[in-house]
Enzyme design. Structure first.
Site, PDB file in Angstrom:
ATOM      1  CB  CYS A 113      81.786  68.896  58.554  1.00  0.00           C
ATOM      2  SG  CYS A 113      82.506  70.550  58.705  1.00  0.00           S
ATOM      3  CG  HIS A 251      81.867  67.136  62.548  1.00  0.00           C
ATOM      4  ND1 HIS A 251      83.172  67.228  62.098  1.00  0.00           N
ATOM      5  CD2 HIS A 251      81.326  68.378  62.403  1.00  0.00           C
ATOM      6  CE1 HIS A 251      83.401  68.464  61.691  1.00  0.00           C
ATOM      7  NE2 HIS A 251      82.302  69.184  61.869  1.00  0.00           N
ATOM      8  CG  ASN A 281      84.976  71.783  62.343  1.00  0.00           C
ATOM      9  OD1 ASN A 281      85.299  70.842  61.629  1.00  0.00           O
ATOM     10  ND2 ASN A 281      83.784  72.359  62.271  1.00  0.00           N
TER      11      ASN A 281
END
Length: 324
Positions: A113, A251, A281
């Site tokens: 990520c 994020h 996500n």
């Protein structure tokens, strides 16, 4: 002095939306359960003919148009992904070829990520060193391909997508108060946390791709606790503080993590870009997707001070402070 100025952004999403109610048809969960714990309402899922490469190509083309450039203007392509089309060659090379670029160089970066933050930092180094004049940085993922769709603790969280940004080396005055471009970057990693977020397969061990596995509470605790150190370092490097921010683009993992991080840093909620509710996500695509959204809808404007940050499996984490 030379700074890396971000002069174009783009994004791409699969055609198929998957709502919480649709997920509830095949796993024990509900819309209210997912929204309450994550803030996610829907996510996009790649179809059979949509891949990390195809989404990356689309996002790159949008970014090039946004920057008023063509692929001939680009010297380097850096793709952040944990879900490449092949083990090798890199998906970046596939994107390079598809875009018609036979000069320069391209490669993949894998920091889960945090990948886009790591890729931006690498691109910034190339530009400031003179190795390249313009770098196309892409984050593209198809995490739906590595999800265990029977595991409600993970399958509800992730989606597919891509985002891209173009960095250009430009001569500036060397004054952080007015210079456009990347002002500071900070990266960290700690392999002691491998077992908290990982894929349980790999070519050298199981000869399979594996599924994503996560200890959610542990990730939450560390996400809020450790990311703020690189953010503090980014500001300290240029003698600034979070109160000077115009926009915080974190994020997009979980709305609760985003809100807790912003609160810890003293960043007002109206300065936080949140897209996790619509995208879920998307791993390395998350930050560039959110960034492109805020640029395209007019929130982020030239001269704004913008902070990008992310944390991923490993753990890896990092931040980039940039004046738009």
């Amino acid at each position: 002095m030379i700074r890396s100025v971000m002069c174009g952004v783009g994004s791409a999403l699969p055609k198929k939306k998957l709502s919480n109610d649709e997920i509830a048809k095949f796993v024990e969960t509900s819309d209210s359960w997912i929204v309450q714990r994550t803030g996610i309402h829907q996510r996009y899922i790649a179809s059979e003919n949509e891949t990390t490469v195809s989404l990356g190509i689309e996002a790159a083309q949008v970014a090039l148009t946004n920057a008023g450039m063509t692929i001939k203007d680009i010297d380097c392509i850096i793709l952040a992904t944990s879900t490449p089309n092949r083990t090798f060659p890199s998906s970046a090379v596939e994107i390079q070829h598809a875009l018609g670029m036979s000069h320069g160089f391209s490669f993949d970066v894998q920091a889960v990520c945090s990948g886009f933050i790591f890729a931006l930092t690498i691109g910034d180094v190339y530009l400031r060193s003179g190795e390249a004049k313009r770098v196309l940085v892409i984050g593209s993922e198809t995490f739906s391909r590595i999800l265990d769709w029977k595991d409600r603790t993970t399958c509800v969280l992730f989606g597919d997508g891509a985002g891209a940004a173009i960095l250009e080396a430009r001569e500036v005055e060397g004054n952080v108060a007015i210079d456009r471009g990347i002002l500071s970057t900070k990266l960290r990693s700690n392999g002691a946390h491998i077992d908290k977020l990982y894929a349980d397969g790999g070519p050298s061990t199981t000869q399979t791709i594996g599924y994503l596995r996560m200890k959610g509470q542990e990730v939450f605790k560390h996400a809020v606790g450790i990311v703020t150190d690189v953010i503090d370092d980014c500001f300290a490097a240029v003698g600034m503080n979070p109160s000077q921010l115009d926009w915080f683009v974190p994020h997009q993992a979980n709305k609760r993590i985003i809100e807790a991080s912003a609160k810890k840093l003293g960043i007002k909620t109206d300065k936080v870009v949140i897209t996790v509710d619509q995208h879920g996500n998307t791993s390395a695509a998350s930050v560039p997707l959110a960034l492109a959204t805020a640029v395209q809808d007019g929130r982020i404007k030239e001269g704004d001070l913008v902070l990008l940050e992310a944390m991923g499996g490993g753990f890896t984490w990092g931040a980039v402070l940039i004046r738009w």
